[in-house]
Motif scaffolding. Structure first.
Motif, PDB file in Angstrom:
ATOM      1  N   CYS A   1     -12.734   6.206  -4.859  1.00 55.79           N
ATOM      2  CA  CYS A   1     -13.252   6.945  -3.704  1.00 55.79           C
ATOM      3  C   CYS A   1     -12.421   6.661  -2.461  1.00 55.79           C
ATOM      4  O   CYS A   1     -12.025   7.585  -1.736  1.00 55.79           O
ATOM      5  CB  CYS A   1     -14.714   6.577  -3.478  1.00 55.79           C
ATOM      6  SG  CYS A   1     -15.476   7.368  -2.038  1.00 55.79           S
ATOM      7  N   VAL A   2     -12.168   5.387  -2.214  1.00 55.62           N
ATOM      8  CA  VAL A   2     -11.389   5.007  -1.032  1.00 55.62           C
ATOM      9  C   VAL A   2      -9.971   5.569  -1.112  1.00 55.62           C
ATOM     10  O   VAL A   2      -9.418   6.060  -0.115  1.00 55.62           O
ATOM     11  CB  VAL A   2     -11.376   3.469  -0.886  1.00 55.62           C
ATOM     12  CG1 VAL A   2     -10.342   3.041   0.163  1.00 55.62           C
ATOM     13  CG2 VAL A   2     -12.761   2.963  -0.513  1.00 55.62           C
ATOM     14  N   GLU A   3      -9.383   5.526  -2.297  1.00 53.42           N
ATOM     15  CA  GLU A   3      -8.020   6.039  -2.474  1.00 53.42           C
ATOM     16  C   GLU A   3      -7.941   7.522  -2.132  1.00 53.42           C
ATOM     17  O   GLU A   3      -6.937   7.984  -1.578  1.00 53.42           O
ATOM     18  CB  GLU A   3      -7.561   5.803  -3.910  1.00 53.42           C
ATOM     19  CG  GLU A   3      -6.125   6.235  -4.165  1.00 53.42           C
ATOM     20  CD  GLU A   3      -5.673   5.923  -5.574  1.00 53.42           C
ATOM     21  OE1 GLU A   3      -4.450   5.794  -5.780  1.00 53.42           O
ATOM     22  OE2 GLU A   3      -6.528   5.802  -6.477  1.00 53.42           O
ATOM     23  N   GLN A   4      -8.996   8.266  -2.440  1.00 54.90           N
ATOM     24  CA  GLN A   4      -8.997   9.706  -2.181  1.00 54.90           C
ATOM     25  C   GLN A   4      -9.267  10.062  -0.719  1.00 54.90           C
ATOM     26  O   GLN A   4      -9.130  11.226  -0.338  1.00 54.90           O
ATOM     27  CB  GLN A   4     -10.034  10.393  -3.075  1.00 54.90           C
ATOM     28  CG  GLN A   4      -9.653  10.426  -4.538  1.00 54.90           C
ATOM     29  CD  GLN A   4     -10.528  11.376  -5.342  1.00 54.90           C
ATOM     30  OE1 GLN A   4     -11.083  12.332  -4.814  1.00 54.90           O
ATOM     31  NE2 GLN A   4     -10.631  11.125  -6.639  1.00 54.90           N
ATOM     32  N   HIS A   5      -9.640   9.072   0.098  1.00 50.28           N
ATOM     33  CA  HIS A   5      -9.996   9.365   1.497  1.00 50.28           C
ATOM     34  C   HIS A   5      -9.270   8.408   2.442  1.00 50.28           C
ATOM     35  O   HIS A   5      -9.890   7.557   3.089  1.00 50.28           O
ATOM     36  CB  HIS A   5     -11.508   9.269   1.684  1.00 50.28           C
ATOM     37  CG  HIS A   5     -12.274  10.261   0.868  1.00 50.28           C
ATOM     38  ND1 HIS A   5     -12.740   9.992  -0.396  1.00 50.28           N
ATOM     39  CD2 HIS A   5     -12.638  11.539   1.144  1.00 50.28           C
ATOM     40  CE1 HIS A   5     -13.366  11.053  -0.864  1.00 50.28           C
ATOM     41  NE2 HIS A   5     -13.316  12.005   0.038  1.00 50.28           N
ATOM     42  N   PRO A   6      -7.949   8.544   2.550  1.00 49.61           N
ATOM     43  CA  PRO A   6      -7.173   7.614   3.369  1.00 49.61           C
ATOM     44  C   PRO A   6      -7.461   7.704   4.866  1.00 49.61           C
ATOM     45  O   PRO A   6      -7.129   6.771   5.606  1.00 49.61           O
ATOM     46  CB  PRO A   6      -5.722   8.013   3.064  1.00 49.61           C
ATOM     47  CG  PRO A   6      -5.808   9.456   2.658  1.00 49.61           C
ATOM     48  CD  PRO A   6      -7.097   9.562   1.903  1.00 49.61           C
ATOM     49  N   ASN A   7      -8.089   8.787   5.312  1.00 51.04           N
ATOM     50  CA  ASN A   7      -8.371   8.941   6.740  1.00 51.04           C
ATOM     51  C   ASN A   7      -9.812   8.610   7.107  1.00 51.04           C
ATOM     52  O   ASN A   7     -10.203   8.749   8.272  1.00 51.04           O
ATOM     53  CB  ASN A   7      -8.051  10.378   7.178  1.00 51.04           C
ATOM     54  CG  ASN A   7      -6.580  10.702   7.004  1.00 51.04           C
ATOM     55  OD1 ASN A   7      -5.714   9.903   7.340  1.00 51.04           O
ATOM     56  ND2 ASN A   7      -6.288  11.874   6.458  1.00 51.04           N
TER      57      ASN A   7
ATOM     58  N   SER B   1      -8.697  -4.387  -0.355  1.00 52.68           N
ATOM     59  CA  SER B   1      -8.095  -4.721   0.942  1.00 52.68           C
ATOM     60  C   SER B   1      -6.700  -4.125   1.109  1.00 52.68           C
ATOM     61  O   SER B   1      -6.169  -4.084   2.226  1.00 52.68           O
ATOM     62  CB  SER B   1      -8.023  -6.243   1.116  1.00 52.68           C
ATOM     63  OG  SER B   1      -7.157  -6.829   0.151  1.00 52.68           O
ATOM     64  N   ALA B   2      -6.126  -3.643   0.025  1.00 50.47           N
ATOM     65  CA  ALA B   2      -4.805  -3.002   0.123  1.00 50.47           C
ATOM     66  C   ALA B   2      -4.872  -1.681   0.879  1.00 50.47           C
ATOM     67  O   ALA B   2      -3.840  -1.183   1.343  1.00 50.47           O
ATOM     68  CB  ALA B   2      -4.227  -2.785  -1.269  1.00 50.47           C
ATOM     69  N   PHE B   3      -6.060  -1.122   0.996  1.00 47.37           N
ATOM     70  CA  PHE B   3      -6.234   0.117   1.761  1.00 47.37           C
ATOM     71  C   PHE B   3      -6.498  -0.244   3.216  1.00 47.37           C
ATOM     72  O   PHE B   3      -7.520  -0.854   3.537  1.00 47.37           O
ATOM     73  CB  PHE B   3      -7.402   0.930   1.200  1.00 47.37           C
ATOM     74  CG  PHE B   3      -7.216   1.369  -0.228  1.00 47.37           C
ATOM     75  CD1 PHE B   3      -6.417   2.464  -0.539  1.00 47.37           C
ATOM     76  CD2 PHE B   3      -7.826   0.672  -1.264  1.00 47.37           C
ATOM     77  CE1 PHE B   3      -6.229   2.863  -1.850  1.00 47.37           C
ATOM     78  CE2 PHE B   3      -7.649   1.065  -2.587  1.00 47.37           C
ATOM     79  CZ  PHE B   3      -6.847   2.168  -2.880  1.00 47.37           C
ATOM     80  N   PRO B   4      -5.603   0.132   4.131  1.00 46.89           N
ATOM     81  CA  PRO B   4      -5.716  -0.319   5.524  1.00 46.89           C
ATOM     82  C   PRO B   4      -6.899   0.266   6.283  1.00 46.89           C
ATOM     83  O   PRO B   4      -7.239  -0.234   7.362  1.00 46.89           O
ATOM     84  CB  PRO B   4      -4.388   0.143   6.146  1.00 46.89           C
ATOM     85  CG  PRO B   4      -3.954   1.296   5.291  1.00 46.89           C
ATOM     86  CD  PRO B   4      -4.399   0.945   3.907  1.00 46.89           C
ATOM     87  N   ASN B   5      -7.551   1.288   5.741  1.00 42.36           N
ATOM     88  CA  ASN B   5      -8.693   1.908   6.412  1.00 42.36           C
ATOM     89  C   ASN B   5     -10.024   1.273   6.019  1.00 42.36           C
ATOM     90  O   ASN B   5     -11.083   1.774   6.379  1.00 42.36           O
ATOM     91  CB  ASN B   5      -8.743   3.410   6.099  1.00 42.36           C
ATOM     92  CG  ASN B   5      -8.727   3.709   4.610  1.00 42.36           C
ATOM     93  OD1 ASN B   5      -7.990   3.093   3.859  1.00 42.36           O
ATOM     94  ND2 ASN B   5      -9.522   4.675   4.181  1.00 42.36           N
TER      95      ASN B   5
END
Length: 275
Positions: free
Chosen positions: A150-156, A185-189
């Motif tokens: 889910c997080v990967e699909q919504h970078p903004n 935690s690799a996703f900065p958002n």
């Protein structure tokens, strides 16, 4: 300014609040801002983010109404049906309440491990992004994979992980949780709340040392700029006082600079929730 980034208010209803079971009798009562005020004053906390505890629009409006009466409520994380066909219209209507900063769904209560990847739910997250709302992730291990997808699909979209994903501190489970935290935690958002941990330990016999490996790992993963402090009051009262919860957090940030401590205790929450 010190901000408690995660706490709840409710007027107890045994039917609606059935998640508060008989072994949680200490919190089977009303909890309102007047109950919290002494603890905030004693611990030097200036305000709170009030987070939904039941899943209804009425709950969201209840918290928003409290903010008009009590200055301590700096922001609200409410609930809205993210799978609704008219989600954008609902968010447009709710935007009149500027204190509402984001939303949450109790994913941990969903048996479906892929709930976060349901097409209707994903459209709801897209609507949150459009309206600049945050989303609080409340999950259990069965949701690890879908959370990452889910997080990967919504970078903004701005996400924050509630309660450090609730590691099972009581049993010492660590490996799978730690691997998930590294990946997320690799996703900065994505931010992370150091909150709700005393109730994941032995309620009556925990020690400060029990939390150290978990909080230190969260610090290694998210760094000082994406961590925020929260108490999960009044749920935390099952296992410790407001001051106890602050002590657990303080014991783990002794190596922070003054600026990093300020960010942890309130600055990161203020930035994330746009207070």
């Amino acid at each position: 300014m010190r901000i408690d980034a995660h706490q709840h208010f409710w007027i107890f209803n045994s039917d609606r609040d059935s998640w508060i079971t008989d072994d949680m009798a200490a919190i089977q009562r009303n909890f309102l801002p007047t109950d919290l005020a002494p603890s905030l004053k004693e611990n030097g906390v200036d305000g709170v983010i009030a987070v939904q505890a039941s899943q209804s629009i009425e709950e969201t409006k209840f918290l928003a109404d409290l903010s008009t009466m009590y200055a301590m409520v700096k922001g609200v994380v409410g609930w809205v049906d993210l799978q609704a066909a008219d989600i954008e219209q609902q968010l447009q209507h709710l935007s009149q309440h500027r204190v509402i900063k984001g939303f949450r769904h109790v994913i941990e209560g969903e048996d479906d491990p892929d709930f976060l990847m349901r097409p209707a739910f994903l459209r709801g997250i897209e609507a949150l992004t459009k309206f600049h709302y945050t989303y609080d992730l409340l999950i259990r291990p069965r949701h690890y994979a879908s959370t990452l997808s889910c997080v990967e699909q919504h970078p903004n979209q701005r996400f924050v992980l509630d309660h450090m994903a609730k590691p099972n501190i009581k049993t010492g489970e660590f490996t799978a949780w730690a691997a998930f935290m590294e990946k997320l935690s690799a996703f900065p958002n994505v931010y992370c709340k150091v909150s709700g941990l005393v109730t994941e330990a032995n309620w009556n016999q925990w020690m400060l040392a029990d939390f150290k490996p978990y909080i230190q790992h969260a610090i290694r993963c998210f760094g000082s700029k994406r961590l925020m402090f929260g108490t999960d009051w009044p749920v935390c009262l099952l296992a410790g006082s407001y001051a106890d919860v602050m002590r657990v957090a303080a014991d783990n940030i002794t190596g922070f600079t003054a600026a990093e401590r300020d960010a942890f205790w309130g600055g990161n929450a203020a930035e994330f929730y746009n207070l």
